[in-house]
Design a protein around this motif. Structure first.
Motif, PDB file in Angstrom:
ATOM      1  N   ALA B   4       0.944  -1.310   0.065  1.00 53.29           N
ATOM      2  CA  ALA B   4       0.108  -0.036  -0.067  1.00 53.29           C
ATOM      3  C   ALA B   4       0.748   1.347  -0.022  1.00 53.29           C
ATOM      4  CB  ALA B   4      -0.731  -0.005   1.129  1.00 53.29           C
ATOM      5  N   ALA B  43      -2.718  11.415  -3.438  1.00 56.93           N
ATOM      6  CA  ALA B  43      -3.538  10.296  -2.737  1.00 56.93           C
ATOM      7  C   ALA B  43      -4.472   9.368  -3.644  1.00 56.93           C
ATOM      8  CB  ALA B  43      -4.256  10.822  -1.562  1.00 56.93           C
ATOM      9  N   LYS B  44      -5.367  10.158  -4.089  1.00 58.46           N
ATOM     10  CA  LYS B  44      -6.274   9.286  -5.218  1.00 58.46           C
ATOM     11  C   LYS B  44      -5.507   8.655  -6.109  1.00 58.46           C
ATOM     12  CE  LYS B  44     -10.606   9.966  -7.732  1.00 58.46           C
ATOM     13  NZ  LYS B  44     -11.430  10.846  -8.457  1.00 58.46           N
ATOM     14  N   LEU B  46      -2.513   7.303  -5.836  1.00 51.60           N
ATOM     15  CA  LEU B  46      -1.900   6.143  -5.292  1.00 51.60           C
ATOM     16  C   LEU B  46      -2.954   5.201  -4.561  1.00 51.60           C
ATOM     17  CD1 LEU B  46       1.354   8.020  -4.115  1.00 51.60           C
ATOM     18  CD2 LEU B  46       1.239   6.565  -5.902  1.00 51.60           C
ATOM     19  N   GLY B  47      -3.977   5.815  -4.666  1.00 50.59           N
ATOM     20  CA  GLY B  47      -4.956   4.772  -3.790  1.00 50.59           C
ATOM     21  C   GLY B  47      -4.590   4.718  -2.344  1.00 50.59           C
ATOM     22  N   TYR B  48      -3.920   6.215  -1.840  1.00 52.10           N
ATOM     23  CA  TYR B  48      -3.690   5.967  -0.591  1.00 52.10           C
ATOM     24  C   TYR B  48      -4.692   6.532   0.131  1.00 52.10           C
ATOM     25  CZ  TYR B  48      -1.766   8.273   3.509  1.00 52.10           C
ATOM     26  OH  TYR B  48      -1.596   8.705   4.952  1.00 52.10           O
TER      27      TYR B  48
END
Lengths: 338, 338
Positions: B4, B43-44, B46-48
């Motif tokens: 992640a 963040a979006k 990277l899916g963070y």
């Protein structure tokens, strides 16, 4: 970051096949007691569990929907919770509970909610500020308000999605029924002043009264609370000229009002006072109350909520406001037409 | 397995400091609109997300407790759910909802529950087979039955922990009150035949009646369901010699019974029929019912449940059975002492 154990790691340590690991964690699957023991010992040692959440770090899906709720005393909400949980469960999601203060904003707990990497958020009787609503949208996390809307008169500018009944029309129905049945000193018992449900029901009610040339005689607030609604009813019927009818912003408070009218004040409904509630909770149909009320279509509200969340988890997050018609349910607390 | 994204990855991509990433996800923290936009875009991409669950793969803690529940129509359970959610929330856990069939075993959904990597499981009105109970214990996942116990007469051999009221004593209290107040044709309205609550309340009730030399006059089952309880009440009072008192296995069914007695059969309580319920739900105190009942100490039941789960999440998982005293609450449905 340490990587989670996979089923192959467990199989290796336990010296069994990967299929044996899988069968150990499948209810009803055949596996010998000895193999089961070996697999569980290895799984415990490695901290392994059959793990949707480990997968979620790859797929970016947790299959968790946060539900922010505050108000389980009013039976409308537990039933909504039960049906919503069931419906999400059928779609492969589960509901994670967050209890908030009633109709306060949920900004303070949003960071905690997002830490659980939820796929979506449903807010029942809670609000979110426009700024944090935007944060969620930017992160691709849909937020749906259930039975609340930020500003019912500016739905097109709302930053959050919402599912509500047509509370305005419901209020109109109540007013028209009372006027049709000959009541003329009509009072309103409000819910919370910052809740869209109470505001919209009142606006529809007073607009319809005005259209019939009947002024609103009295107004008190019960804040959607059983005790406060009892006290408000006492004020309405013991000080000044008593009303001959009462529209109450929800059934939960209407039941409190009926108890005060009958048990304390010796007033009968519909004879002395016509009473209408809102929601149609199961208790409204109980023999001791037989409350005339405006029904919210809970099935359709839940269906729309779950469909909207599921759609936006995989698609685009954009504010969508759905309004569902409600219906008048006549029971025994408003006198019948001659 | 793909790792992640960490906050440093987001900071790098957004070309901001790690502190700016942290502040973006902290409600109320100061961050410029431009920085916030950059962080959220990264963040979006990277899916963070600020992510307790990613940490959970290292710490082996999800901070999720599964709650298996089936029965939210009876107001005892929504209140339990609300208080339990609040209490777990204070301890840093959140409740993940699983809706099951009433008093069926939860074996079929256990694999799904474990996939969420829960730290513990609370089963309210649901059971788990001894084999799967052992699986959970072997995995280090505590399971606590709330308001149910696998076999109340063999608590020391149970494979699951349980929190229950002293239902046996509660049944005795009801029997003694009815006999003390002169009732002699006494009936019992049972809940579900496979639920420990109904079985224990009945056993205490009939044992105490026998000790007073009063035979149980009639018995019907309402299966903890409002409609079935109404039908059972009709059978009790329209066929054969009617009882003069009724002990009902919970308040939810007692309210159904009172509605039938008064609204359909024109019988008064306590005059024609003494009625005692069990639970002390809020509705029992409502003006229209004023039900005499045996109170379950919900606060203590919830406190013990949460404490037991929290203790076993970090410590050893072993079956612990806690029994909490209940209390007679006299209202208006049993005639008073002379």
């Amino acid at each position: 970051m340490k990587t989670a154990a996979r089923s192959q790691d467990v199989a290796d340590l336990a010296k069994v096949s990967q299929s044996a690991v899988s069968r150990t964690f499948t209810p009803g699957a055949s596996v010998s007691e000895e193999t089961r023991r070996k697999v569980l010992a290895a799984a415990k040692k490695l901290g392994y569990r059959p793990n949707a959440l480990a997968r979620s770090l790859i797929t970016r899906r947790s299959h968790i929907v946060a539900l922010v709720m505050s108000y389980l005393e009013n039976q409308f909400y537990p039933l909504a919770l039960e049906k919503m949980s069931q419906k999400f469960q059928k779609e492969g999601y589960h509901v994670l509970m967050f209890i908030a203060e009633m109709d306060e904003d949920a900004d303070a707990i949003l960071a905690e909610i997002l830490e659980y990497q939820v796929d979506g958020i449903v807010m029942a009787s809670a609000n979110l500020s426009p700024r944090l609503a935007r944060t969620c949208a930017d992160l691709g996390v849909p937020v749906v308000q259930f039975n609340r809307v930020s500003d019912p008169r500016r739905r097109s500018q709302n930053t959050l999605s919402s599912i509500t009944s047509d509370n305005y029309s419901g209020g109109q129905m109540a007013a028209n029924l009372l006027v049709d049945r000959g009541y003329r000193r009509i009072a309103f018992l409000a819910g919370l002043d910052n809740s869209s449900t109470s505001l919209e029901r009142e606006r529809g009610f007073t607009d319809a009264l005005a259209a019939r040339n009947v002024p609103l005689a009295r107004r008190e607030a019960g804040h959607y609370d059983f005790k406060l609604a009892s006290e408000a009813t006492r004020r309405l019927f013991t000080a000044g000229r008593a009303p001959d009818a009462l529209f109450v912003a929800n059934d939960h408070m209407a039941i409190a009002a009926l108890d005060v009218l009958r048990s304390e004040l010796g007033l009968h409904s519909p004879g002395h006072v016509g009473v209408i509630g809102f929601d149609d909770v199961p208790q409204a149909a109980w023999g001791a109350y037989q409350l005339t009320t405006v029904r919210q279509d809970l099935e359709q509200m839940i269906g729309s909520t779950v469909a909207l969340v599921c759609e936006q988890v995989t698609g685009e997050v954009r504010p969508t406001n759905i309004v569902i018609p409600c219906a008048l349910i006549e029971r025994a607390t408003v006198r019948s037409a001659d």
